[in-house]
Design an enzyme around this catalytic site. Structure first.
Site, short mmCIF file in Angstrom:
data_model
loop_
_atom_site.label_atom_id
_atom_site.label_comp_id
_atom_site.label_asym_id
_atom_site.label_seq_id
_atom_site.Cartn_x
_atom_site.Cartn_y
_atom_site.Cartn_z
N THR A 96 -22.64 21.69 83.60
CA THR A 96 -23.80 22.56 84.04
C THR A 96 -23.36 23.69 84.73
OG1 THR A 96 -23.71 21.21 86.06
CG2 THR A 96 -25.09 20.55 84.22
N ALA A 150 -29.98 24.53 77.78
CA ALA A 150 -30.50 24.24 76.73
C ALA A 150 -29.38 24.24 75.63
CB ALA A 150 -31.80 24.96 76.17
N ARG A 157 -26.63 10.97 71.94
CA ARG A 157 -27.14 9.84 71.90
C ARG A 157 -28.52 9.79 71.28
NH1 ARG A 157 -27.49 7.88 78.06
NH2 ARG A 157 -27.05 9.99 78.40
#
Length: 456
Positions: free
Chosen positions: A79, A9, A15
């Site tokens: 990630t 998170a 975007r």
């Protein structure tokens, strides 16, 4: 066996073009990250760590009630890097950790359960969620040998045969904690982006002979949010799920496509809801209620057999067999009794209204305690603010408040008292008394003619 979860998170989400951290954008009235947390709780995962970055303090504030822990990813370097930032949470733990995305709120409880079951029953070191697409362009491909996953290949790195594969990576994983920590130490950022990818962990584990499995799920559950259009898509899917659940439970929705029910709302059977209603937060609606079009109800309890028309009810309680509206406004911390009538253009603010009392129209009741079996005439106002302090009005049982009465707080009207229409009440009214507080009428003969106002 011990199990826990990580939620990614930390991203801002460029975007989506917002100052608000992406995971805090709401779908069906709840922040996306809180959808994920609540789903994991339902799947019996108690130990949850949220990996935060951009807007970390705000994410903490909005998730603090969920009793989760946090890891900080100060820089967004992929990630794999995000999971490396949670090493302090994972170290010294033995068991299974699942990794989810905080911007993918459509994952279902039963999917989480099946992911852990598949992982444990097959003694996998890693298990991932995948989906089958007719056109998997842009997605990482799952390369298998039977039931076992060999590797994940990013679209741009696929050869001709791999491009034909229709199974894609959903970005949700289960790992043996100790094996994951070992693999994280071997992660490299030797790629064009200079980032650490969690998908590379699968390749590391396979190179060491570890077993990797996968669970195929509906692609809809994998949808993440990177734009306002995708947020609207996720909202639409969630709303359909929520509305279908309520209809399955015996609630009638006249037009489900135009009924907006939050994820945590509870509704009793045989309640009928017309279009345009917005039910939010921890609202509870009882059985056999009638919600006519265009009301908003937030964090409120509505008991059985209540009728509501085109009104707003916030952080309040409404008793059984009461009617509200049209065009009533019940503000926070109000308690409306049973068999009460709150009529058109009535505003109730931080007040208690006793059973069987009628406040039928064009009235303001603020900071008041009103007894049972009272009647308010049109245009009554509790004058609760003196410019500095809010003051209380107390009205006893069986009292009658005439039209256009001003009750200047603090003031008390005892049981069985009457107030004449047009009165401005500044002193207490004792039980059994009639209060009249208005100037004596004078009729001035010839006044219109003398002012030259007579029309002929």
């Amino acid at each position: 066996m011990y199990k826990c979860a990580l939620i990614l998170a930390a991203g801002q989400g460029t975007r989506i073009k917002s100052d608000l951290p992406k995971v805090l954008h709401k779908a069906c009235g709840k922040e996306m990250v809180n959808h994920v947390i609540d789903t994991l709780r339902k799947a019996d995962i108690a130990d949850i760590n949220v990996i935060i970055g951009k807007g970390s303090e705000l994410v903490k504030e909005k998730t603090s009630s969920r009793e989760v822990s946090y890891s900080l990813q100060a820089e967004q370097l992929g990630t794999g890097h995000a999971v490396k930032c949670a090493i302090d949470f994972l170290k010294d733990k033995k068991g299974t950790v699942a990794i989810f995305c905080g911007d993918a709120p459509l994952i279902k409880e039963e999917t989480v359960v099946s992911l852990f079951e598949e992982h444990n029953s097959n003694n996998n070191t890693a298990t991932l969620l995948t989906s089958i697409l007719d056109d998997a362009t842009g997605y990482g491909r799952i390369i298998r040998d039977g039931n076992e996953v060999l590797k994940i290949v990013e679209h741009k790195d696929c050869n001709e045969e791999e491009l034909k594969v229709t199974e894609m990576n959903a970005g949700v994983y289960c790992f043996d904690i100790e094996k994951l920590l070992e693999a994280l130490n071997k992660l490299s950022n030797n790629n064009s982006q200079g980032e650490y990818y969690l998908t590379d962990v699968i390749g590391i584990l396979k190179s060491e002979g570890e077993k990797v499995g996968a669970v195929v799920i509906d692609f809809e559950e994998t949808l993440g949010v990177n734009s306002r259009a995708q947020l609207a898509q996720v909202e639409s899917i969630l709303r359909k799920r929520i509305n279908a659940k309520h209809m399955d439970n015996g609630v009638t929705l006249i037009d489900p496509n135009n009924t907006y029910i939050g994820a945590d709302v509870i509704i009793g059977k045989d309640t009928i809801i017309y279009p345009g209603n917005v039910l939010e937060g921890n609202t509870v609606i009882g059985e056999r209620c009638m919600l006519y079009p265009n009301s908003r109800i937030n964090n409120s309890t509505i008991e059985n057999d209540v009728e509501i028309q085109s009104s707003v009810i916030l952080d309040s309680k409404v008793g059984e067999k009461t009617t509200v509206g049209p065009f009533a406004y019940i503000r926070p911390d109000s308690v409306i009794g049973s068999h009460v009538r709150i009529g058109d253009f009535v505003e109730i603010k931080k007040s208690v209204i006793g059973n069987n009392t009628k406040v039928s129209h064009l009235t303001y009741v603020g900071d008041a305690e009103v007894g049972e079996n009272c009647n308010f005439g049109c245009g009554t106002v509790t004058v609760n603010y003196d410019g500095k302090n809010k003051n209380k009005t107390i009205i006893g049982n069986n009292s009658f408040i005439g039209c256009n009465t001003n009750l200047i707080s603090p003031v008390k009207v005892e049981d069985n008292a009457y107030i004449a229409a047009g009165s401005t009440i500044t002193d207490d009214v004792k039980s059994g008394e009639l209060a009249v507080a208005r100037a004596k009428q004078r009729n001035i003969a010839g006044w219109v003619d003398k002012r030259g106002l007579l029309k002929k």
